[in-house]
Design a protein around this motif. Structure first.
Motif, PDB file in Angstrom:
ATOM      1  N   GLY A   1      19.983  79.113 -65.106  1.00 34.34           N
ATOM      2  CA  GLY A   1      19.337  79.973 -64.107  1.00 34.34           C
ATOM      3  C   GLY A   1      18.074  79.336 -63.557  1.00 34.34           C
TER       4      GLY A   1
ATOM      5  N   ALA B   1      19.152  76.439 -61.079  1.00 35.04           N
ATOM      6  CA  ALA B   1      19.596  76.889 -59.752  1.00 35.04           C
ATOM      7  C   ALA B   1      18.403  77.386 -58.937  1.00 35.04           C
ATOM      8  CB  ALA B   1      20.636  77.992 -59.902  1.00 35.04           C
ATOM      9  N   ASN B   2      17.524  78.131 -59.591  1.00 31.48           N
ATOM     10  CA  ASN B   2      16.338  78.667 -58.919  1.00 31.48           C
ATOM     11  C   ASN B   2      15.446  77.525 -58.418  1.00 31.48           C
ATOM     12  OD1 ASN B   2      13.770  79.898 -58.454  1.00 31.48           O
ATOM     13  ND2 ASN B   2      14.344  81.626 -59.745  1.00 31.48           N
TER      14      ASN B   2
ATOM     15  N   SER C   1      16.312  74.421 -57.870  1.00 30.12           N
ATOM     16  CA  SER C   1      17.026  73.662 -56.848  1.00 30.12           C
ATOM     17  C   SER C   1      16.782  74.262 -55.461  1.00 30.12           C
ATOM     18  CB  SER C   1      18.524  73.667 -57.198  1.00 30.12           C
ATOM     19  OG  SER C   1      19.307  73.334 -56.105  1.00 30.12           O
ATOM     20  N   VAL C   2      16.843  75.596 -55.392  1.00 37.38           N
ATOM     21  CA  VAL C   2      16.630  76.264 -54.093  1.00 37.38           C
ATOM     22  C   VAL C   2      15.156  76.196 -53.697  1.00 37.38           C
ATOM     23  CG1 VAL C   2      16.759  78.475 -52.888  1.00 37.38           C
ATOM     24  CG2 VAL C   2      18.644  77.735 -54.353  1.00 37.38           C
TER      25      VAL C   2
ATOM     26  N   SER D   1      14.727  72.662 -52.638  1.00 35.46           N
ATOM     27  CA  SER D   1      15.773  72.155 -51.730  1.00 35.46           C
ATOM     28  C   SER D   1      16.302  70.789 -52.210  1.00 35.46           C
ATOM     29  CB  SER D   1      15.237  72.065 -50.307  1.00 35.46           C
ATOM     30  OG  SER D   1      16.305  71.839 -49.431  1.00 35.46           O
ATOM     31  N   LYS D   2      16.570  70.726 -53.504  1.00 34.67           N
ATOM     32  CA  LYS D   2      17.124  69.502 -54.090  1.00 34.67           C
ATOM     33  C   LYS D   2      18.499  69.822 -54.690  1.00 34.67           C
ATOM     34  CE  LYS D   2      13.138  67.341 -53.571  1.00 34.67           C
ATOM     35  NZ  LYS D   2      12.955  66.851 -52.204  1.00 34.67           N
ATOM     36  N   GLY D   3      19.347  68.804 -54.757  1.00 26.20           N
ATOM     37  CA  GLY D   3      20.705  69.002 -55.267  1.00 26.20           C
ATOM     38  C   GLY D   3      20.731  69.387 -56.735  1.00 26.20           C
ATOM     39  N   PHE D   4      21.715  70.220 -57.091  1.00 23.82           N
ATOM     40  CA  PHE D   4      21.865  70.695 -58.469  1.00 23.82           C
ATOM     41  C   PHE D   4      23.267  70.352 -58.961  1.00 23.82           C
ATOM     42  CE2 PHE D   4      22.876  74.925 -60.836  1.00 23.82           C
ATOM     43  CZ  PHE D   4      22.789  74.300 -62.073  1.00 23.82           C
TER      44      PHE D   4
END
Lengths: 246, 333
Positions: free
Chosen positions: B107, B110-111, B113-114, B117-120
């Motif tokens: 969690g 993912a948070n 990453s957003v 704005s980087k790849g996950f």
């Protein structure tokens, strides 16, 4: 723009997202999200819409299966290249969901279940929703606009109160499968399932696949005949550890 | 263009004031990668009352330890933790961010990453260095194909690492104390998600088709008592007990545990076949397991034809020793 929520006035609006993953001879579908939605619908007044991203025929089939199990409606987001980056998929879901009314967004919770934990959580976060993964059970909260969720962790369970709108990645319950019903099947074939073509050509992904390599066919491996008991146990443990299982 | 200069940022998971096993594994892996890439490793510890975890972390082979400790961080909350990680990221600008593939960290990943704005990339099973920077290896949905992934944009990536990818045994504790950095935390955000209660309980494994590890017994187990020992082994390996048809017929096990043509088809990461001869009806249901290890006293047993590792020996003797060795080895994941 933030997603709208009906704040659970009378009927809770649930949207389930699922991304299909194409394999050599089949498509991997994830039903953990829709099953969680149906379980919640059994406890409270709710309406379930399923949004499946994939190729037309298979995605429509998954929407129909979901409606047959208890969902109310569904939409297909048509994906012509199933190998697309999960960031782009999550962005496509969140762009679509921005214009939808919902209180709860659900996805599956295992990467093996068609990769939706990654896509679902990314989409939830892109929408600015309070998000939680590994959700085992969902109940209506004590106050209006709240949900009570049980998050399964490695060594504990957390009970969470979450304000709607929110996003949960749900765990599957293989011990209590939800079956299709005859009225459900009838409904699944009588409702319209809109198909929205995604135009993702201009979208730039974050990750690229350099190459992929297949894991070999099964062959007879090492077979040890004259080995001590301690040596055998050690050999087993080493083999398990070398395969990243321990 | 290869760029490792930002180094590796690791989220160190703390549970009950101890560093989790996956955190130590990631440090071991990052240490080796940093050596290859010539870059630095930074660990981040977030929580409350972490004296013992901090003490351990200060002995790890990392260059910097970022500590964010606050009463409001005691109970795990992915949004708060991701905000702390975002702060650390912006200070350090790492080339790779590592988190464990656990219910806590996915969690946060993912948070984060957003936010950035980087790849996950979730569930990596290996990491390499290459011409295009860090390469992340992960299985595809079939599990039979592995993909090698790199950043599309040349920017850093965030990845969760499957437990067991790196070995804690490779960890070399260091005499050089890493630089300690304390990050303040102000809980100024209204909470959409509130923790009400934490309950510690043992997970019930119910379905053998979902188990990562299956410890499966056959007629060769000899008795219901011996078959019962498999539960101990399965618990040690984080798995479930399965069986061949012979055990159902003998009354040692129940129907849902049966693997094979008249039972279930399974494909766990590890299938441990104990006292199973390997009749085709059984093999049909388990041959797609990632790793098969078999013990049988009959060297001609067909199970050895599909096993990656076969041990010709007496289960009665090997099982207790195997359990004992695993108990000695076992730590907190």
């Amino acid at each position: 723009m933030e997603p709208h929520s009906s704040i659970y006035q009378s009927t809770m609006e649930i949207i389930v997202i699922a991304k299909q993953v194409k394999m050599a001879d089949s498509v991997k579908c994830d039903f953990a999200g829709v099953e969680a939605a149906i379980r919640l619908k059994r406890k409270t007044d709710a309406r379930i819409k399923v949004v499946v991203m994939g190729e037309e025929k298979d995605a429509i089939a998954q929407v129909r299966d979901s409606i047959s199990m208890g969902a109310d409606s569904g939409t297909v987001l048509l994906l012509e290249n199933a190998e697309i980056d999960s960031w782009i998929c999550a962005k496509a879901f969140s762009d679509y969901l921005k214009n939808e009314n919902f209180d709860l967004l659900l996805s599956g919770s295992f990467p093996i279940d068609a990769d939706t934990i990654q896509t679902g959580l990314l989409a939830g976060n892109m929408l600015g929703l309070a998000s939680a993964s590994h959700i085992e059970d969902i109940d209506t909260g004590e106050a209006s606009g709240l949900l009570k969720a049980k998050k399964r962790m490695e060594d504990r369970v957390q009970i969470l109160d979450v304000k709607m709108p929110c996003m949960f990645a749900a765990l599957p319950h293989p011990e209590a499968p939800i079956y299709k019903t005859v009225p459900g099947i009838n409904r699944a074939y009588s409702v319209d399932i809109p198909v929205i073509k995604l135009d993702l050509n201009d979208q730039k992904g974050k990750i690229k696949v350099m190459d992929s390599f297949k894991i070999g066919e099964r062959k007879r491996g090492k077979c040890l005949t004259a080995i001590s008991t301690e040596g055998a146990a050690k050999e087993i443990i080493n083999t398990i550890a070398a395969n990243h299982i321990l | 263009m290869t760029d490792f200069k930002g180094g590796i940022l690791i989220f160190l998971e703390e549970r009950n004031d101890k560093l989790s096993k996956i955190s130590l594994e990631m440090v071991a892996g990052a240490f080796a990668l940093a050596k290859e890439a010539g870059c630095l490793v930074t660990g981040v510890l977030i929580g409350n009352q972490m004296e013992e975890a901090i003490e351990t972390a200060l002995r790890l082979p990392i260059n910097k330890l970022v500590i964010c400790s606050s009463g409001s961080l005691g109970d795990f909350d992915s949004d708060k933790y991701a905000r702390v990680m975002e702060k650390c990221y912006k200070e350090i600008n790492p080339s790779l961010v590592l988190l464990g593939s656990t219910s806590v960290s996915v969690g946060i990943a993912a948070n984060l990453s957003v936010r950035l704005s980087k790849g996950f990339v979730s569930d990596c099973i290996n990491i390499e260095t290459g011409d295009e920077g860090f390469c992340l290896i992960r299985p595809d949905a079939t599990g039979s194909v592995h993909q090698r992934l790199v950043s599309e944009t040349g920017e850093s990536l965030i990845c969760t690492v499957r437990p067991g990818t790196f070995s804690e045994d490779d960890l070399e504790y260091s005499d050089i104390t890493p630089e300690e950095v304390f990050v303040p935390w102000e809980d100024d955000v209204s909470k959409a998600l509130e923790l009400i209660e934490t309950v510690y309980e043992k997970k019930q494994y119910a379905d053998i088709t979902k188990a990562r590890v299956l410890v499966s017994g056959g007629r060769g187990m000899g008795s219901a008592e011996a078959f019962g020992q498999l539960r101990i082994l399965a618990d040690l390996l984080g798995g479930e007990v399965a069986c061949s048809r012979a055990c159902i017929e003998a009354g040692w096990a129940t129907g849902p545990m049966q693997v094979g043509q008249t039972g279930k088809t399974v494909h766990p990461e590890l299938y441990l076949a104990l006292g199973i001869s390997g009749a085709i009806q059984h093999v049909t249901g388990m041959k797609d397991s990632d790793l098969i290890i078999a013990i049988n006293k009959n060297p001609a047993a067909p199970i050895f034809d599909v096993a990656d590792l076969g041990i010709v020996g007496n289960i009665e003797n090997i099982l207790p020793v195997l359990i004992k060795q695993l108990q000695e080895r076992k730590g907190d994941v």
